[in-house]
Structures are given as structure tokens and as C-alpha cells.
Design a protein around this motif. Structure first.
Motif, PDB file in Angstrom:
ATOM      1  N   UNK A 108       0.833  -1.209   0.000  1.00  0.00           N
ATOM      2  CA  UNK A 108       0.000   0.000   0.000  1.00  0.00           C
ATOM      3  C   UNK A 108       0.868   1.258   0.000  1.00  0.00           C
ATOM      4  N   UNK A 109       0.285   2.381  -0.412  1.00  0.00           N
ATOM      5  CA  UNK A 109       1.065   3.613  -0.531  1.00  0.00           C
ATOM      6  C   UNK A 109       1.532   4.170   0.814  1.00  0.00           C
ATOM      7  N   UNK A 110       2.690   4.790   0.769  1.00  0.00           N
ATOM      8  CA  UNK A 110       3.142   5.674   1.842  1.00  0.00           C
ATOM      9  C   UNK A 110       3.004   7.079   1.282  1.00  0.00           C
ATOM     10  N   UNK A 111       2.311   7.925   1.986  1.00  0.00           N
ATOM     11  CA  UNK A 111       2.096   9.309   1.554  1.00  0.00           C
ATOM     12  C   UNK A 111       3.428  10.053   1.459  1.00  0.00           C
ATOM     13  N   UNK A 112       3.437  11.188   0.770  1.00  0.00           N
ATOM     14  CA  UNK A 112       4.660  11.980   0.719  1.00  0.00           C
ATOM     15  C   UNK A 112       5.199  12.257   2.127  1.00  0.00           C
ATOM     16  N   UNK A 113       6.478  11.977   2.316  1.00  0.00           N
ATOM     17  CA  UNK A 113       7.212  12.188   3.567  1.00  0.00           C
ATOM     18  C   UNK A 113       6.731  11.330   4.736  1.00  0.00           C
ATOM     19  N   UNK A 114       5.891  10.330   4.485  1.00  0.00           N
ATOM     20  CA  UNK A 114       5.400   9.443   5.541  1.00  0.00           C
ATOM     21  C   UNK A 114       6.467   8.422   5.924  1.00  0.00           C
ATOM     22  N   UNK A 115       6.475   8.059   7.211  1.00  0.00           N
ATOM     23  CA  UNK A 115       7.337   6.993   7.716  1.00  0.00           C
ATOM     24  C   UNK A 115       6.453   5.851   8.183  1.00  0.00           C
ATOM     25  N   UNK A 116       6.843   4.643   7.831  1.00  0.00           N
ATOM     26  CA  UNK A 116       6.135   3.425   8.216  1.00  0.00           C
ATOM     27  C   UNK A 116       7.114   2.597   9.040  1.00  0.00           C
ATOM     28  N   UNK A 117       6.678   2.086  10.183  1.00  0.00           N
ATOM     29  CA  UNK A 117       7.625   1.349  11.019  1.00  0.00           C
ATOM     30  C   UNK A 117       7.053   0.027  11.501  1.00  0.00           C
ATOM     31  N   UNK A 118       7.962  -0.869  11.831  1.00  0.00           N
ATOM     32  CA  UNK A 118       7.615  -2.157  12.423  1.00  0.00           C
ATOM     33  C   UNK A 118       8.761  -2.565  13.341  1.00  0.00           C
ATOM     34  N   UNK A 119       8.431  -3.414  14.322  1.00  0.00           N
ATOM     35  CA  UNK A 119       9.423  -3.917  15.271  1.00  0.00           C
ATOM     36  C   UNK A 119       9.633  -5.408  15.063  1.00  0.00           C
ATOM     37  N   UNK A 120      10.830  -5.866  15.380  1.00  0.00           N
ATOM     38  CA  UNK A 120      11.109  -7.297  15.417  1.00  0.00           C
ATOM     39  C   UNK A 120      12.163  -7.564  16.475  1.00  0.00           C
TER      40      UNK A 120
END
Length: 137
Positions: A108-120
């Protein structure tokens, strides 16, 4: 006769100016068409940054994928992820497709300047963006 020559000269200059204006307009329009394919974001590759947030055994990392383009969403971000185990993270956040191929945010899209994060929780995996597409209008 002299006035006639001046009028023709002015008409020719006007015609040349019009042709130049028309040519410049066509070039501008052509360059805007190319931007619909993501060229205006080509220098803004997505980045991935990992930070250790837990120091137990195993350590915990937060991975942040950032869309650096200020104008367009980015979609279908695939990471080089080695032998990352799907058991470490929800597949909606990071889906292991095959060895060294993981997709972020289900594509799916990440908007302009968006950050997406996940932990492991695991010793640090070396990961980096491999492929992506910009969705510019």
C-alpha cells in the motif's frame, strides 16, 4: 513602399515570436507529461533506518521505512531482507515473499514524507529498499 516593408518585417518578427512561444509551450507540456511516471521523485528514494530499542536477548529493533518524496506517494516498496523470518512480524507490516524479497505495508502507498515502522526481536537483519514505484499524478 517603405511602410509596406516595415509592416512585413513586424509581421515576420511576430510570427517568429509566436513560433518560439508555441515551441516552448510544447516542451513544457511534454516535460509535465513525463512527471506522471514518477520522474519528479526519482532523486528521493525511500530509505530504511533501523534502531535498536530493546537490549534483551534477543535484541529488539524498530525498522523505519521513509518516503523521502515531498510530492508523491510511493507504493510496492520491496526490501532486500535476506532470510528474514515471517514469524517475527505481522505480514501486513512486512510480508516475506521469498529469500531477500519482503514487501512493506502490503504494498500500500506511503504518503509523501510518511514513515512506516515495524518492530522485530532478533539479531539485526541487514535490510535495504530494493524496488518501489512512485504514484505521481
Amino acid at each position: 513602399m517603405h511602410n509596406c516593408m516595415q509592416i512585413n518585417c513586424v509581421n515576420m518578427q511576430s510570427h517568429k515570436a509566436f513560433k518560439l512561444l508555441l515551441w516552448c509551450s510544447c516542451l513544457t507540456f511534454a516535460s509535465l507529461l513525463g512527471q506522471g511516471k514518477g520522474e519528479k521523485c526519482s532523486k528521493y528514494s525511500p530509505t530504511l533506518q533501523q534502531t535498536q530499542v530493546g537490549f534483551g536477548s534477543p535484541p529488539t529493533f524498530t525498522a523505519r521505512v521513509h518516503n523521502n518524496c515531498p510530492m508523491c506517494p510511493v507504493i510496492n516498496i520491496h526490501l532486500k531482507c535476506g532470510n528474514f523470518s515471517q514469524a517475527l512480524v505481522n505480514p501486513r507490516l512486512l510480508k516475506v515473499i521469498s529469500y531477500n524479497n519482503c514487501v512493506v505495508n502490503s504494498g500500500f502507498p506511503l504518503s509523501p514524507l510518511q514513515t512506516f515502522s515495524f518492530n522485530y526481536s532478533h539479531p539485526k537483519y541487514l535490510m535495504q529498499p530494493a524496488t518501489w514505484s512512485f504514484q505521481c499524478e
